[in-house]
Design a protein around this motif. Structure first.
Motif, PDB file in Angstrom:
ATOM      1  N   ILE A 118     -37.639  20.908 -23.979  1.00 14.18           N
ATOM      2  CA  ILE A 118     -38.388  21.373 -23.184  1.00 14.18           C
ATOM      3  C   ILE A 118     -39.249  20.459 -22.321  1.00 14.18           C
ATOM      4  O   ILE A 118     -39.248  20.594 -21.129  1.00 14.18           O
ATOM      5  N   LYS A 119     -39.441  19.448 -22.919  1.00 14.08           N
ATOM      6  CA  LYS A 119     -40.330  18.507 -22.109  1.00 14.08           C
ATOM      7  C   LYS A 119     -39.286  17.600 -21.319  1.00 14.08           C
ATOM      8  O   LYS A 119     -39.822  17.082 -20.314  1.00 14.08           O
ATOM      9  N   ALA A 120     -38.026  17.799 -21.802  1.00 19.27           N
ATOM     10  CA  ALA A 120     -36.904  16.813 -20.725  1.00 19.27           C
ATOM     11  C   ALA A 120     -36.749  17.655 -19.499  1.00 19.27           C
ATOM     12  O   ALA A 120     -36.081  17.053 -18.591  1.00 19.27           O
ATOM     13  N   HIS A 121     -37.111  18.974 -19.441  1.00 23.99           N
ATOM     14  CA  HIS A 121     -36.602  19.674 -18.135  1.00 23.99           C
ATOM     15  C   HIS A 121     -37.517  19.301 -17.260  1.00 23.99           C
ATOM     16  O   HIS A 121     -38.803  19.239 -17.414  1.00 23.99           O
ATOM     17  N   PRO A 122     -37.202  18.902 -15.810  1.00 21.98           N
ATOM     18  CA  PRO A 122     -38.077  18.459 -14.925  1.00 21.98           C
ATOM     19  C   PRO A 122     -39.100  19.502 -14.357  1.00 21.98           C
ATOM     20  O   PRO A 122     -40.093  19.155 -13.925  1.00 21.98           O
ATOM     21  N   GLU A 123     -38.943  20.982 -14.607  1.00 18.16           N
ATOM     22  CA  GLU A 123     -39.905  21.743 -14.430  1.00 18.16           C
ATOM     23  C   GLU A 123     -39.812  22.714 -15.589  1.00 18.16           C
ATOM     24  O   GLU A 123     -39.760  23.995 -15.742  1.00 18.16           O
ATOM     25  N   PRO A 124     -40.504  22.403 -16.761  1.00 25.68           N
ATOM     26  CA  PRO A 124     -40.585  23.044 -18.026  1.00 25.68           C
ATOM     27  C   PRO A 124     -41.389  24.369 -17.872  1.00 25.68           C
ATOM     28  O   PRO A 124     -40.989  25.257 -18.618  1.00 25.68           O
ATOM     29  N   HIS A 125     -42.309  24.668 -16.817  1.00 30.21           N
ATOM     30  CA  HIS A 125     -43.050  25.838 -16.898  1.00 30.21           C
ATOM     31  C   HIS A 125     -41.967  26.952 -16.253  1.00 30.21           C
ATOM     32  O   HIS A 125     -42.329  27.980 -16.309  1.00 30.21           O
ATOM     33  N   ARG A 126     -40.963  26.391 -15.753  1.00 31.22           N
ATOM     34  CA  ARG A 126     -39.982  27.514 -15.194  1.00 31.22           C
ATOM     35  C   ARG A 126     -39.086  28.275 -16.269  1.00 31.22           C
ATOM     36  O   ARG A 126     -38.307  29.057 -16.249  1.00 31.22           O
ATOM     37  N   LEU A 127     -39.101  27.413 -17.559  1.00 31.35           N
ATOM     38  CA  LEU A 127     -38.076  27.839 -18.552  1.00 31.35           C
ATOM     39  C   LEU A 127     -38.412  29.180 -19.238  1.00 31.35           C
ATOM     40  O   LEU A 127     -39.459  29.303 -19.346  1.00 31.35           O
ATOM     41  N   LYS A 128     -37.439  29.873 -19.218  1.00 29.86           N
ATOM     42  CA  LYS A 128     -37.534  31.349 -19.937  1.00 29.86           C
ATOM     43  C   LYS A 128     -37.011  30.704 -21.336  1.00 29.86           C
ATOM     44  O   LYS A 128     -35.826  30.685 -21.337  1.00 29.86           O
ATOM     45  N   LEU A 129     -37.821  31.058 -22.230  1.00 34.12           N
ATOM     46  CA  LEU A 129     -37.181  30.501 -23.643  1.00 34.12           C
ATOM     47  C   LEU A 129     -37.069  31.512 -24.522  1.00 34.12           C
ATOM     48  O   LEU A 129     -37.607  32.339 -24.638  1.00 34.12           O
ATOM     49  N   PHE A 130     -35.894  31.324 -25.349  1.00 36.71           N
ATOM     50  CA  PHE A 130     -35.520  32.001 -26.631  1.00 36.71           C
ATOM     51  C   PHE A 130     -35.420  30.930 -27.690  1.00 36.71           C
ATOM     52  O   PHE A 130     -34.310  30.250 -27.607  1.00 36.71           O
ATOM     53  N   LEU A 131     -36.109  30.804 -28.615  1.00 40.11           N
ATOM     54  CA  LEU A 131     -36.025  29.858 -29.813  1.00 40.11           C
ATOM     55  C   LEU A 131     -36.157  30.633 -31.252  1.00 40.11           C
ATOM     56  O   LEU A 131     -37.071  31.500 -31.303  1.00 40.11           O
ATOM     57  N   GLN A 132     -35.038  30.151 -32.030  1.00 37.04           N
ATOM     58  CA  GLN A 132     -35.285  30.545 -33.445  1.00 37.04           C
ATOM     59  C   GLN A 132     -35.445  29.225 -34.263  1.00 37.04           C
ATOM     60  O   GLN A 132     -34.525  28.392 -34.138  1.00 37.04           O
ATOM     61  N   LEU A 133     -36.478  28.990 -34.730  1.00 37.85           N
ATOM     62  CA  LEU A 133     -36.861  27.640 -35.354  1.00 37.85           C
ATOM     63  C   LEU A 133     -36.827  27.640 -36.851  1.00 37.85           C
ATOM     64  O   LEU A 133     -36.270  28.509 -37.674  1.00 37.85           O
TER      65      LEU A 133
END
Length: 300
Positions: free
Chosen positions: A15-30
């Motif tokens: 997530i931090k590596a994305h140039p615009e992390p606030h734009r990411l629509k996230l789906f995470l299974q951790l």
């Protein structure tokens, strides 16, 4: 969009590596530290039905802790058992585990039956399992099952480890909080159900919990307590994936988003609304647009 199944540390880095992390629509299974909670009512009777029920529960426990070597996010990773019954429970579970076949995946133990415990993926995982075991033993736990934690084939290159049942596991041990993701089964005795509730409410993870019981009333109270903590509450069953028609979710550091066929489509879709005021000729205008707009046709 970012869809990711793995560890929370890796997810954070992506997530931090994305140039615009606030734009990411996230789906995470951790990761998860799924509890198995055994209520005292299981030992309130010794009739045939109660014994049969307990036998089913032990089978669910073995499968929940050690299927796929315990290397799944949905595995049972900490077992809370009433203190007055915990030693008996640990001994019974140890016998079940000792009966499991240990070997290479293709080794047949009987017609169409193969090894139940197979090698870990690398030496790093072996060393981590050993570190958890050594830490617990140094603080008072014992390995209940015969040869638990032994590396079959020697300590050199082999990664085939006999599961280790650890008892009693206490809050100062690493196995109490850390996700082992392997064939280590910690059993934590409890004197009050409040200890279990505290662990659930103050823990880092919130994927699933399994409640083993024969009494509706106390179980209903736990369901209410856990309904805002975990994504799935299993009754007399191990933790696991639901069918794709049912939601698969989690809270806290265990998940972001909901997995199922319908929910996955919603997770990665952004709705667009075309609106108009119902005055003048607007309704007729929009109906006319529907004949020419692919987007409006798809929505109608």
């Amino acid at each position: 969009s970012l869809a990711f199944i793995g560890g929370s540390n890796a997810a954070d880095k992506l997530i931090k590596a994305h140039p615009e992390p606030h734009r990411l629509k996230l789906f995470l299974q951790l990761e998860a530290k799924n509890m198995g909670v055994y209520l005292a009512d299981l030992w309130s009777s010794d009739d045939v039905d109660a014994r049969t029920h307990m036998e089913r529960i032990m089978k669910e426990t073995v499968a929940g802790t050690l299927s796929y070597n315990g290397q799944r996010c949905t595995a049972l990773k900490l077992l809370f058992v009433p203190a007055q019954h915990a030693e008996q429970f640990a001994t019974t579970l140890a016998k079940e585990v000792e009966a499991m076949s240990v070997g290479l995946p293709w080794e047949s133990t009987a017609p169409n039956k193969y090894s139940q415990i197979t090698p870990l993926p690398n030496r790093g995982r072996v060393e981590y399992m050993k570190a958890l075991i050594d830490d617990a033993v140094s603080k008072g736990a014992t390995i209940v099952n015969k040869n638990g934690g032994t590396i079959v084939g020697g300590e050199g290159e082999s990664t085939l480890m006999i599961p280790a049942i650890l008892y009693p596991v206490t809050s100062d041990m690493r196995a109490y909080d850390e996700e082992q993701f392997g064939p280590v089964v910690p059993i934590a005795p409890y004197d009050s159900i409040n200890e279990v509730l505290s662990y659930a409410h103050n823990g880092k993870y919130g994927q699933q919990v399994s409640l083993f019981t024969s009494n509706s009333k106390p179980t209903a109270n736990l369901v209410d307590q856990f309904s805002t903590v975990f994504g799935k509450i299993n009754i007399n069953a191990q933790c696991g994936r639901s069918p794709d028609t049912a939601p698969f979710s989690g809270r806290r550091s265990s998940a972001m988003g909901v997995m199922s066929v319908a929910d996955a489509l919603r997770e990665f879709s952004v709705p667009t609304v075309v609106s108009y005021k119902d005055v003048g000729g607007n309704e007729e205008l929009v109906r006319g647009m529907e004949g020419h707009s692919k987007f409006l046709k798809s929505a109608s």
